[in-house]
Motif scaffolding. Structure first.
Motif, PDB file in Angstrom:
ATOM      1  N   LYS A 115     -41.946   3.937 -38.336  1.00  0.00           N
ATOM      2  CA  LYS A 115     -42.943   4.205 -38.461  1.00  0.00           C
ATOM      3  C   LYS A 115     -44.176   3.180 -38.459  1.00  0.00           C
ATOM      4  CE  LYS A 115     -42.126   8.358 -41.058  1.00  0.00           C
ATOM      5  NZ  LYS A 115     -42.386   9.232 -42.304  1.00  0.00           N
ATOM      6  N   ASN A 116     -43.943   2.031 -39.000  1.00  0.00           N
ATOM      7  CA  ASN A 116     -44.677   0.975 -38.958  1.00  0.00           C
ATOM      8  C   ASN A 116     -45.214   0.605 -37.551  1.00  0.00           C
ATOM      9  OD1 ASN A 116     -45.149   0.815 -41.572  1.00  0.00           O
ATOM     10  ND2 ASN A 116     -43.707  -0.796 -41.778  1.00  0.00           N
ATOM     11  N   ILE A 117     -44.171   0.464 -36.732  1.00  0.00           N
ATOM     12  CA  ILE A 117     -44.358  -0.031 -35.303  1.00  0.00           C
ATOM     13  C   ILE A 117     -45.142   1.168 -34.411  1.00  0.00           C
ATOM     14  CG2 ILE A 117     -43.508  -0.839 -33.015  1.00  0.00           C
ATOM     15  CD1 ILE A 117     -41.054  -2.086 -34.407  1.00  0.00           C
ATOM     16  N   ASN A 118     -44.510   2.402 -34.668  1.00  0.00           N
ATOM     17  CA  ASN A 118     -45.462   3.503 -33.957  1.00  0.00           C
ATOM     18  C   ASN A 118     -46.928   3.727 -34.322  1.00  0.00           C
ATOM     19  OD1 ASN A 118     -43.954   5.018 -32.253  1.00  0.00           O
ATOM     20  ND2 ASN A 118     -42.686   6.147 -33.939  1.00  0.00           N
ATOM     21  N   ASN A 119     -47.207   3.440 -35.697  1.00  0.00           N
ATOM     22  CA  ASN A 119     -48.491   3.675 -36.073  1.00  0.00           C
ATOM     23  C   ASN A 119     -49.469   2.682 -35.800  1.00  0.00           C
ATOM     24  OD1 ASN A 119     -47.925   5.859 -37.580  1.00  0.00           O
ATOM     25  ND2 ASN A 119     -47.580   4.532 -39.806  1.00  0.00           N
ATOM     26  N   PHE A 120     -48.671   1.257 -35.355  1.00  0.00           N
ATOM     27  CA  PHE A 120     -49.487   0.054 -34.819  1.00  0.00           C
ATOM     28  C   PHE A 120     -49.702   0.510 -33.289  1.00  0.00           C
ATOM     29  CE2 PHE A 120     -49.445  -3.802 -32.096  1.00  0.00           C
ATOM     30  CZ  PHE A 120     -50.538  -4.130 -32.901  1.00  0.00           C
ATOM     31  N   LEU A 121     -48.886   1.000 -32.579  1.00  0.00           N
ATOM     32  CA  LEU A 121     -49.036   1.370 -31.151  1.00  0.00           C
ATOM     33  C   LEU A 121     -49.968   2.519 -31.048  1.00  0.00           C
ATOM     34  CD1 LEU A 121     -45.426   1.196 -29.923  1.00  0.00           C
ATOM     35  CD2 LEU A 121     -47.115  -0.579 -29.512  1.00  0.00           C
ATOM     36  N   LEU A 122     -49.601   3.351 -31.847  1.00  0.00           N
ATOM     37  CA  LEU A 122     -50.961   4.777 -31.444  1.00  0.00           C
ATOM     38  C   LEU A 122     -52.196   4.562 -32.174  1.00  0.00           C
ATOM     39  CD1 LEU A 122     -47.998   5.823 -30.734  1.00  0.00           C
ATOM     40  CD2 LEU A 122     -48.604   8.015 -31.916  1.00  0.00           C
ATOM     41  N   LYS A 123     -52.193   3.746 -33.254  1.00  0.00           N
ATOM     42  CA  LYS A 123     -53.582   3.923 -33.703  1.00  0.00           C
ATOM     43  C   LYS A 123     -54.310   5.195 -34.175  1.00  0.00           C
ATOM     44  CE  LYS A 123     -54.424  -0.979 -32.985  1.00  0.00           C
ATOM     45  NZ  LYS A 123     -53.206  -1.108 -32.070  1.00  0.00           N
ATOM     46  N   ASN A 124     -55.000   5.579 -33.545  1.00  0.00           N
ATOM     47  CA  ASN A 124     -55.820   6.997 -33.680  1.00  0.00           C
ATOM     48  C   ASN A 124     -55.155   8.137 -32.657  1.00  0.00           C
ATOM     49  OD1 ASN A 124     -57.279   5.859 -35.705  1.00  0.00           O
ATOM     50  ND2 ASN A 124     -58.901   5.178 -34.134  1.00  0.00           N
ATOM     51  N   ILE A 125     -54.201   8.043 -31.999  1.00  0.00           N
ATOM     52  CA  ILE A 125     -53.615   8.817 -31.161  1.00  0.00           C
ATOM     53  C   ILE A 125     -52.726   9.870 -31.807  1.00  0.00           C
ATOM     54  CG2 ILE A 125     -51.950   9.380 -28.999  1.00  0.00           C
ATOM     55  CD1 ILE A 125     -52.812   6.525 -28.067  1.00  0.00           C
ATOM     56  N   ASN A 126     -53.191  11.117 -31.762  1.00  0.00           N
ATOM     57  CA  ASN A 126     -52.408  12.136 -32.653  1.00  0.00           C
ATOM     58  C   ASN A 126     -52.029  13.327 -31.657  1.00  0.00           C
ATOM     59  OD1 ASN A 126     -53.200  11.020 -35.453  1.00  0.00           O
ATOM     60  ND2 ASN A 126     -55.216  11.648 -34.912  1.00  0.00           N
ATOM     61  N   ILE A 127     -50.756  13.722 -32.208  1.00  0.00           N
ATOM     62  CA  ILE A 127     -50.243  14.564 -31.221  1.00  0.00           C
ATOM     63  C   ILE A 127     -50.699  16.025 -31.912  1.00  0.00           C
ATOM     64  CG2 ILE A 127     -48.033  15.859 -30.595  1.00  0.00           C
ATOM     65  CD1 ILE A 127     -46.519  13.073 -31.320  1.00  0.00           C
ATOM     66  N   ASP A 128     -51.280  16.662 -30.951  1.00  0.00           N
ATOM     67  CA  ASP A 128     -51.796  18.201 -31.301  1.00  0.00           C
ATOM     68  C   ASP A 128     -50.715  19.424 -31.505  1.00  0.00           C
ATOM     69  OD1 ASP A 128     -54.764  17.543 -30.998  1.00  0.00           O
ATOM     70  OD2 ASP A 128     -54.227  16.961 -29.053  1.00  0.00           O
TER      71      ASP A 128
END
Length: 203
Positions: A115-128
């Motif tokens: 989750k830490n790496i995913n959050n770093f990569l995605l930042k404000n990108i959210n799946i709808d």
């Protein structure tokens, strides 16, 4: 005006998710909707190179190397997503839930680390919205047997796939409003209609 959403198709091998995402792409094209379609691993030129390495039957990695290769492929796709977010509908064949389902629930890699790496990569990108395709043991095996070419991820035992599918279902239960479970044991045409009707609602 269409809503420009990020829509993901998830599921283990043999669930028909790639078939359905291609049907949705064809449908959006017929409706003249602006969209892009990517897959993970894959999508960008560099990510496709990583995909070949990950799925090569001659490859052999420890679980953390496997995870980091998938995340590297995602990192290469982030710019594509950033460039198109809010401008086009974005269809993705596998995304962050696959990483958690396969690498955490299937392989036992630490969830917080993922989750830490995913959050770093995605930042404000959210799946709808996510379509989660599920399948029983018999149909999964039958469908894999009918494939002309099997990659490294098509060859795990069913205990592994069962762990992964149960992991997907646990993810769904945490946020059911943003998911639709598709029972791929049912008639594929029936499921196509369900998915396309939901796509109409979403966009």
């Amino acid at each position: 005006m269409s809503r420009k959403l990020i829509i993901v198709f998830e599921g283990i091998e043999g669930t028909g998710k790639s078939h359905h995402i291609n049907k949705v792409a064809k449908y959006l094209r017929s409706k003249k909707k602006d969209f892009i379609q990517i897959r993970e691993p894959g999508g960008s030129k560099n990510s496709e190179k990583i995909r070949k390495l990950i799925l090569d039957n001659k490859s052999s990695f420890n679980n953390y190397t496997d995870l980091l290769l998938y995340l590297s492929a995602r990192s290469e796709n982030i710019e594509i997503i950033k460039t198109n977010i809010g401008k086009k509908i974005i269809l993705i064949d596998r995304f962050t839930d696959s990483t958690i389902a396969y690498q955490h629930y299937g392989m036992g890699v630490n969830l917080k680390f993922i989750k830490n790496i995913n959050n770093f990569l995605l930042k404000n990108i959210n799946i709808d919205f996510t379509f989660l395709n599920t399948v029983n043991k018999k149909n999964m095996k039958d469908r894999l047997m009918n494939r002309k070419i099997l990659n490294r991820y098509d060859k795990f035992d069913y205990i592994f796939y069962s762990k992964v599918q149960n992991g997907f279902l646990k993810i769904l239960k945490k946020n059911p409003k943003k998911y639709m479970q598709i029972d791929s044991n049912l008639n594929i045409k029936y499921n196509e209609k369900i998915i396309l009707n939901k796509i109409d609602d979403l966009i």
